[in-house]
Design a protein around this motif. Structure first.
Motif, PDB file in Angstrom:
ATOM      1  N   GLU A 233       7.559  10.932   0.011  1.00 41.00           N
ATOM      2  CA  GLU A 233       7.532  11.515   1.290  1.00 41.00           C
ATOM      3  C   GLU A 233       8.858  10.569   1.699  1.00 41.00           C
ATOM      4  O   GLU A 233       9.531  11.076   2.681  1.00 41.00           O
TER       5      GLU A 233
ATOM      6  N   ALA B 196      -4.130   6.175  -1.081  1.00 38.04           N
ATOM      7  CA  ALA B 196      -4.031   4.978  -0.276  1.00 38.04           C
ATOM      8  C   ALA B 196      -6.048   5.301   0.921  1.00 38.04           C
ATOM      9  O   ALA B 196      -6.981   4.651   1.179  1.00 38.04           O
TER      10      ALA B 196
ATOM     11  N   PRO C 123      11.975   4.416   1.806  1.00 40.44           N
ATOM     12  CA  PRO C 123      10.009   3.487   2.227  1.00 40.44           C
ATOM     13  C   PRO C 123      11.158   2.451   3.218  1.00 40.44           C
ATOM     14  O   PRO C 123      12.250   2.493   3.096  1.00 40.44           O
TER      15      PRO C 123
ATOM     16  N   ARG D 226      -0.232   8.826   0.066  1.00 42.18           N
ATOM     17  CA  ARG D 226      -0.702   8.415   1.354  1.00 42.18           C
ATOM     18  C   ARG D 226      -2.615   8.935   0.703  1.00 42.18           C
ATOM     19  O   ARG D 226      -3.328   8.253   1.306  1.00 42.18           O
TER      20      ARG D 226
ATOM     21  N   TYR E 233       4.050   5.828   8.859  1.00 41.34           N
ATOM     22  CA  TYR E 233       4.206   5.294   7.529  1.00 41.34           C
ATOM     23  C   TYR E 233       4.816   5.834   6.445  1.00 41.34           C
ATOM     24  O   TYR E 233       4.276   7.200   6.774  1.00 41.34           O
ATOM     25  N   THR E 234       5.694   5.222   5.798  1.00 42.61           N
ATOM     26  CA  THR E 234       6.225   6.403   4.503  1.00 42.61           C
ATOM     27  C   THR E 234       5.587   5.585   2.938  1.00 42.61           C
ATOM     28  O   THR E 234       5.708   4.649   2.855  1.00 42.61           O
ATOM     29  N   PHE E 235       4.794   6.567   2.629  1.00 41.15           N
ATOM     30  CA  PHE E 235       3.858   6.706   1.758  1.00 41.15           C
ATOM     31  C   PHE E 235       5.517   7.019   0.307  1.00 41.15           C
ATOM     32  O   PHE E 235       5.889   7.489   0.594  1.00 41.15           O
TER      33      PHE E 235
ATOM     34  N   ILE F 195       0.494  -1.381  -0.123  1.00 38.74           N
ATOM     35  CA  ILE F 195      -0.389  -0.171   0.040  1.00 38.74           C
ATOM     36  C   ILE F 195       1.121   0.996  -0.026  1.00 38.74           C
ATOM     37  O   ILE F 195       0.435   1.966  -0.599  1.00 38.74           O
ATOM     38  N   VAL F 196       1.896   1.184   0.621  1.00 36.25           N
ATOM     39  CA  VAL F 196       3.257   2.567   0.973  1.00 36.25           C
ATOM     40  C   VAL F 196       3.319   2.233  -0.918  1.00 36.25           C
ATOM     41  O   VAL F 196       4.523   3.949  -1.076  1.00 36.25           O
ATOM     42  N   ASP F 197       3.266   2.106  -1.868  1.00 32.91           N
ATOM     43  CA  ASP F 197       3.764   2.348  -3.070  1.00 32.91           C
ATOM     44  C   ASP F 197       3.228   3.408  -4.106  1.00 32.91           C
ATOM     45  O   ASP F 197       3.023   4.501  -4.686  1.00 32.91           O
TER      46      ASP F 197
ATOM     47  N   ILE G 214      -3.168   6.281   9.123  1.00 36.21           N
ATOM     48  CA  ILE G 214      -2.595   6.538   7.742  1.00 36.21           C
ATOM     49  C   ILE G 214      -2.321   8.564   8.046  1.00 36.21           C
ATOM     50  O   ILE G 214      -1.854   9.215   7.428  1.00 36.21           O
TER      51      ILE G 214
END
Length: 213
Positions: free
Chosen positions: A186, A117, A189, A114, A181-183, A109-111, A176
């Motif tokens: 950003e 998602a 990763p 933000r 997390y790092t999207f 999902i972090v691909d 989120i």
């Protein structure tokens, strides 16, 4: 949707270029062999099939200096990247995906950016609500499943599963939106793959097929 296509495309993409044993090792590291159909045979079959379909580009490599067999390394093509993104977005937004497909999507999902998602997860929650509303038109959980005989337990299971899924999804959205997390775009990763030669504590012990991958 099959989880194996999303898992394999995503794993190869994380490396940039990877051979079958690396992909298998990464997915076992994630525990995917326990919660999906990502078994060794399925992984190698998916790599070969997606190479034939133009989603992966296969590179034949020379034998290692240690005398090991030659390997086939794969990288995701532009067509494969488009397929990966479509599978990922559909798996996140669709409320009726199997749990293994959703699990695979959460792993990648972090691909996504933000905001995207979050928007896709909100679509998922809305889809669950619409499904629940349609079901509870003739089945009311508050009255209990006995009103429909033991068959009511089927609807009871599905409604409870939908409620639990919606609650989990809303919690993920909150985390989120709160900055977890790092999207994409950003920064660096989270590294969720094993380095070349790094020992995998969850390996199944199935031997590396070498040039059969």
């Amino acid at each position: 949707m099959s989880a194996i296509r999303l898992l394999v495309l995503g794993a190869v993409r994380m490396h940039g270029r990877a051979h079958g044993y690396q992909v298998r090792n990464d997915l076992e590291y994630w525990g995917a062999h326990e919660w999906s159909n990502a078994k060794p045979g399925s992984i190698y079959h998916a790599l070969k099939q997606m190479a034939k379909q133009g989603l992966l580009l296969a590179h034949e490599t020379a034998p290692s200096t240690a005398g090991g067999p030659p390997r086939t390394e794969y990288e995701v093509t532009e067509e494969g990247l488009a397929e990966y993104r479509t599978l990922l977005r559909d798996a996140i937004r669709s409320y009726d995906q199997n749990l293994d497909v959703l699990s695979a999507a959460i792993g990648f999902i972090v691909d996504l950016p933000r905001e995207e998602a979050v928007a896709l997860l909100k679509e998922r929650v809305e889809g669950m609500k619409e499904w629940r509303d349609s079901v509870t038109g003739y089945y009311t959980p508050e009255e209990g499943p006995a009103s429909l005989g033991h068959i009511g337990e089927i609807m009871n299971l599905w409604v409870h599963s939908a409620d639990a899924g919606a609650e989990w999804t809303r919690g993920l959205i909150e985390r989120i939106e709160g900055g977890a997390y790092t999207f994409a775009g950003e920064g660096d990763p989270f590294v969720g793959v094993l380095a070349e030669g790094e020992e995998n504590p969850y390996a199944t012990g199935v031997p590396d097929p070498g040039d059969d991958d």
